[in-house]
Design a protein around this motif. Structure first.
Motif, PDB file in Angstrom:
ATOM      1  N   GLU A 184       9.030   2.622   3.484  1.00 36.57           N
ATOM      2  CA  GLU A 184       7.930   1.862   3.202  1.00 36.57           C
ATOM      3  C   GLU A 184       6.970   2.665   2.470  1.00 36.57           C
ATOM      4  OE1 GLU A 184       5.820  -0.591   6.507  1.00 36.57           O
ATOM      5  OE2 GLU A 184       4.634   1.193   6.385  1.00 36.57           O
ATOM      6  N   VAL A 185       6.427   2.073   1.280  1.00 33.20           N
ATOM      7  CA  VAL A 185       5.593   2.785   0.365  1.00 33.20           C
ATOM      8  C   VAL A 185       4.171   1.833   0.250  1.00 33.20           C
ATOM      9  CG1 VAL A 185       5.130   3.537  -1.957  1.00 33.20           C
ATOM     10  CG2 VAL A 185       7.471   3.590  -0.991  1.00 33.20           C
ATOM     11  N   THR A 186       3.142   2.521   0.896  1.00 32.19           N
ATOM     12  CA  THR A 186       1.786   1.980   0.745  1.00 32.19           C
ATOM     13  C   THR A 186       1.013   2.649  -0.374  1.00 32.19           C
ATOM     14  OG1 THR A 186       2.149   1.263   3.047  1.00 32.19           O
ATOM     15  CG2 THR A 186      -0.146   1.173   2.189  1.00 32.19           C
ATOM     16  N   LEU A 187       0.560   1.916  -1.530  1.00 31.87           N
ATOM     17  CA  LEU A 187      -0.263   2.262  -2.417  1.00 31.87           C
ATOM     18  C   LEU A 187      -1.862   1.988  -2.311  1.00 31.87           C
ATOM     19  CD1 LEU A 187       1.935   1.471  -5.636  1.00 31.87           C
ATOM     20  CD2 LEU A 187       2.010   3.538  -4.222  1.00 31.87           C
ATOM     21  N   LEU A 215       7.392  -2.690  -6.201  1.00 29.24           N
ATOM     22  CA  LEU A 215       5.954  -2.148  -6.320  1.00 29.24           C
ATOM     23  C   LEU A 215       5.537  -2.564  -7.594  1.00 29.24           C
ATOM     24  CD1 LEU A 215       5.846   0.940  -4.375  1.00 29.24           C
ATOM     25  CD2 LEU A 215       4.544  -0.840  -3.806  1.00 29.24           C
ATOM     26  N   GLY A 216       6.537  -2.477  -8.710  1.00 30.89           N
ATOM     27  CA  GLY A 216       6.091  -2.562 -10.192  1.00 30.89           C
ATOM     28  C   GLY A 216       5.920  -4.145 -10.175  1.00 30.89           C
ATOM     29  N   ALA A 253       4.773   7.561 -11.315  1.00 31.99           N
ATOM     30  CA  ALA A 253       4.782   6.742 -12.507  1.00 31.99           C
ATOM     31  C   ALA A 253       4.163   5.435 -12.463  1.00 31.99           C
ATOM     32  CB  ALA A 253       5.966   6.484 -13.213  1.00 31.99           C
ATOM     33  N   LEU A 254       3.937   4.743 -11.221  1.00 32.89           N
ATOM     34  CA  LEU A 254       3.379   3.618 -11.041  1.00 32.89           C
ATOM     35  C   LEU A 254       1.975   3.283 -11.251  1.00 32.89           C
ATOM     36  CD1 LEU A 254       5.077   2.550  -7.345  1.00 32.89           C
ATOM     37  CD2 LEU A 254       5.683   1.727  -9.947  1.00 32.89           C
ATOM     38  N   ARG A 314      -3.634   6.925  -3.791  1.00 31.38           N
ATOM     39  CA  ARG A 314      -2.943   7.755  -2.759  1.00 31.38           C
ATOM     40  C   ARG A 314      -1.660   6.685  -2.640  1.00 31.38           C
ATOM     41  NH1 ARG A 314      -6.198   7.229   1.274  1.00 31.38           N
ATOM     42  NH2 ARG A 314      -5.020   6.357   2.906  1.00 31.38           N
ATOM     43  N   ALA A 315      -0.664   7.371  -2.269  1.00 27.23           N
ATOM     44  CA  ALA A 315       0.743   6.624  -1.897  1.00 27.23           C
ATOM     45  C   ALA A 315       1.393   7.341  -0.661  1.00 27.23           C
ATOM     46  CB  ALA A 315       1.698   6.811  -2.953  1.00 27.23           C
TER      47      ALA A 315
END
Length: 199
Positions: free
Chosen positions: A56-59, A86-87, A26-27, A36-37
């Motif tokens: 750890e999240v990388t967009l 992240l938002g 949804a981001l 890609r995430a």
């Protein structure tokens, strides 16, 4: 957006995977060209730490590179914290990215600053049971990770923005004013500092 979910020496249940796909997916409402995430779960082995579940999240997408690393008491909480962080970062990206005309740098020549990221651990990071911890006066940090960067040509203001989007406390770049490597870093007062390398 393609979402990759990995557990580093930890299991990721199906309900957590479904939550990641729904919430991370949804981001893209903030920045529509995310492609890609990469989501990586880890667990802190120190039993004295309450928030042991790390994510750890990388967009990634079209030159954007946004990262958040958080820890929670369980994987669901860690995911929610990462999505919130992240938002905020994506709102900054949407409102603050200003395209500047650079006669010496074509848009398709810009390389991703972490294009050759090596996430392999140098050594096993699992501490021995009797090993000193960060609170021990005898504790000495070890180099446990190596990364290779492609430096981008930019001005210090853009480097500060990149540092924020990557959720780092420093950022290495080639200063467009001097054509030499420079570093911006986060100061304890919340502002940024600049280190120019002479030589």
């Amino acid at each position: 957006m393609q979402i990759s979910i990995t557990g580093r020496k930890v299991q990721v249940p199906d309900d957590v995977r479904a939550a990641v796909e729904r919430k991370i997916g949804a981001l893209d409402r903030f920045v529509g060209d995310l492609e890609r995430a990469e989501v990586v779960f880890r667990e802190e082995k120190n039993p004295r730490i309450a928030e042991r579940e790390q994510v750890e999240v990388t967009l990634l997408g079209h030159g954007h590179h946004v990262r958040a690393t958080v820890a929670g008491t369980d994987q669901h909480q860690a995911v929610d914290l990462a999505v919130g962080k992240l938002g905020k970062q994506l709102r900054k990206l949407k409102t603050r990215v200003v395209r500047r005309h650079r006669p010496n740098l074509q848009r398709d020549e810009v390389h991703h600053p972490l294009a050759r990221l090596d996430n392999d651990l140098v050594n096993d990071t699992t501490p021995a049971a009797d090993a000193p911890g960060p609170d021990d006066p005898e504790w000495v940090p070890r180099i446990v990770r190596r990364k290779t960067f492609d430096l981008e040509l930019m001005d210090p203001t853009e480097a500060v923005m990149r540092m924020q989007l990557l959720d780092h406390d420093f950022f290495l770049f080639v200063n467009i004013d001097s054509d030499k490597p420079s570093v911006v870093y986060l100061r304890s007062d919340g502002h940024a500092g600049l280190i120019d390398i002479d030589g």
